[in-house]
Design a protein around this motif. Structure first.
Motif, PDB file in Angstrom:
ATOM      1  N   VAL A  15       0.710  -1.518  -0.206  1.00 56.26           N
ATOM      2  CA  VAL A  15      -0.158   0.030  -0.335  1.00 56.26           C
ATOM      3  C   VAL A  15       0.876   0.899   0.103  1.00 56.26           C
ATOM      4  O   VAL A  15       0.880   2.702  -0.683  1.00 56.26           O
ATOM      5  N   HIS A 290      -1.595  -3.387  -9.499  1.00 60.58           N
ATOM      6  CA  HIS A 290      -2.794  -1.456  -8.663  1.00 60.58           C
ATOM      7  C   HIS A 290      -1.595  -0.445  -9.951  1.00 60.58           C
ATOM      8  O   HIS A 290      -2.628   0.457 -10.157  1.00 60.58           O
ATOM      9  N   ILE A 315      -7.293   2.016  -4.343  1.00 61.38           N
ATOM     10  CA  ILE A 315      -6.695   1.261  -3.250  1.00 61.38           C
ATOM     11  C   ILE A 315      -8.074   0.066  -2.933  1.00 61.38           C
ATOM     12  O   ILE A 315      -7.013  -1.152  -2.969  1.00 61.38           O
TER      13      ILE A 315
END
Length: 372
Positions: A15, A290, A315
């Protein structure tokens, strides 16, 4: 035994990298319609350091690879790495290549030949762009696995692993000083201290504190904090286009070492939340998928909602996509490949491997003394 805290740390690192891509680095895609410093100003300054999540990834990798390989032979280690990496990697390459090919607004589609080469994970050493920019880290991991396989082949134990770590750090310094390209590629002076630190932390976790192992951690830390300064300069120039703080980067790396020390000492042993295990399963497909798809989501939604909500929503969507890839693609493919590899290993071996002289002669068209 699985250390679930490491699963949580892996997702945290992923992340971090995602925030860096979406809110920290210079937006070359135009996804936000404005520079990130303006579009997501509240998180931009912190997100500029999100690339350091890769440092944490490499430390965790050193720990986990040493742990998972313990008691295995080289063949079992290679099979486990293959089954860990490729069942998620192949679908993610094809998904991203397809999405970018259909909507080429945030990245240029690669040629079919280059996409196919990406399926090998060897695109970077062969000078071909990755379907995703983050794939460069897989090449670094692969080189670590190769070195570790040599250690495993020679015999993995506490002493050999420790001296391997000291030897790798020394060889990395020599490679850096010599500037020989082959040595630099093989020994990875920039990242060797992170992998070695992870290995040292695992040895401490398994065998307890030892001055020599803490010395290996200290040597790795001193080299890693030095290397990160060059990484800061490189990131400033290539991706941020703004000054970064060496001190902040060093403090973040120091925090990573402190967290890994806490894990190594067993202070997190009571943490066994199942949610962290799930987080660990999602990390790899999330990391692989991502970037480009996330930029597409941001580009399509940035003018429809507050930017902070778009960022968090992107996200969250990519985590959901990662779960679907893991559940419906990675797991079934990994199970199939595992069965096939197991079946290959269990093929019966003929007991009569040495044919009779007459049969050998017939098969090779050679007359024996008793033949006319």
């Amino acid at each position: 035994m699985r250390i679930v805290v490491l699963d949580g740390l892996r997702l945290f690192a992923a992340v971090m990298v995602a925030f860096y891509h979406f809110a920290g680095r210079n937006d070359v895609t135009g996804a936000w319609g404005a520079p990130p410093a303006v579009a997501v100003s509240r998180v931009h300054e912190a997100a500029q350091y999100g690339w350091l999540g890769v440092e944490l990834f490499f430390m965790i990798s050193g720990f986990v690879i040493c742990m998972s390989a313990w008691g295995r032979d080289t063949g079992a280690f290679v099979r486990s790495r293959f089954l860990r990496l490729f069942p998620a990697y192949w679908p993610c390459v094809l998904i991203t290549a397809t999405v970018v090919g259909l909507w080429p607004v945030v990245a240029q589609p690669l040629r079919l030949s280059d996409v196919l080469l990406n399926l090998t994970m060897l695109q970077w050493p062969l000078g071909v762009h990755g379907v995703e920019g983050v794939y460069w880290t897989l090449w670094a991991e692969a080189r670590f696995y190769l070195l570790f396989a040599v250690l495993l082949w020679r015999g993995l134990n506490r002493q050999s692993a420790m001296w391997f770590g000291y030897g790798w750090l020394t060889a990395a310094v020599i490679a850096h000083t010599s500037r020989e390209k082959l040595l630099i590629v093989a020994l990875q002076p920039d990242y060797a201290p992170l992998f070695v630190a992870g290995m040292a932390f695992y040895l401490i976790h398994r065998f307890g504190s030892d001055l020599r192992l803490w010395g290996l951690v200290a040597a790795s830390y001193l080299m890693a904090q030095h290397n990160v300064i060059a990484r800061v300069a490189q990131t400033e120039k290539a991706n941020i286009k703004a000054p970064l703080s060496d001190t902040t980067a060093i403090l973040i790396v120091t925090a990573f070492f402190a967290v890994m020390a806490v894990v190594a000492l067993g202070w997190t042993a009571r943490v066994r939340w199942r949610s962290l295990t799930t987080a660990g399963l999602l990390t790899y497909p999330f990391y692989l998928l991502h970037q480009n798809i996330g930029w597409l989501i941001i580009r399509a939604t940035h003018d429809r909602a507050p930017h902070w909500l778009v960022l968090i929503g992107t996200i969250a969507v990519m985590l959901l996509v990662a779960w679907m890839v893991h559940r419906w693609l990675e797991r079934p493919l990994a199970a199939y490949l595992r069965r096939r590899l197991q079946a290959t290993r269990e093929l019966p071996i003929p007991t009569n491997v040495r044919p009779s002289p007459r049969r050998w002669a017939e098969e090779n068209r050679v007359r024996t003394p008793g033949q006319r």
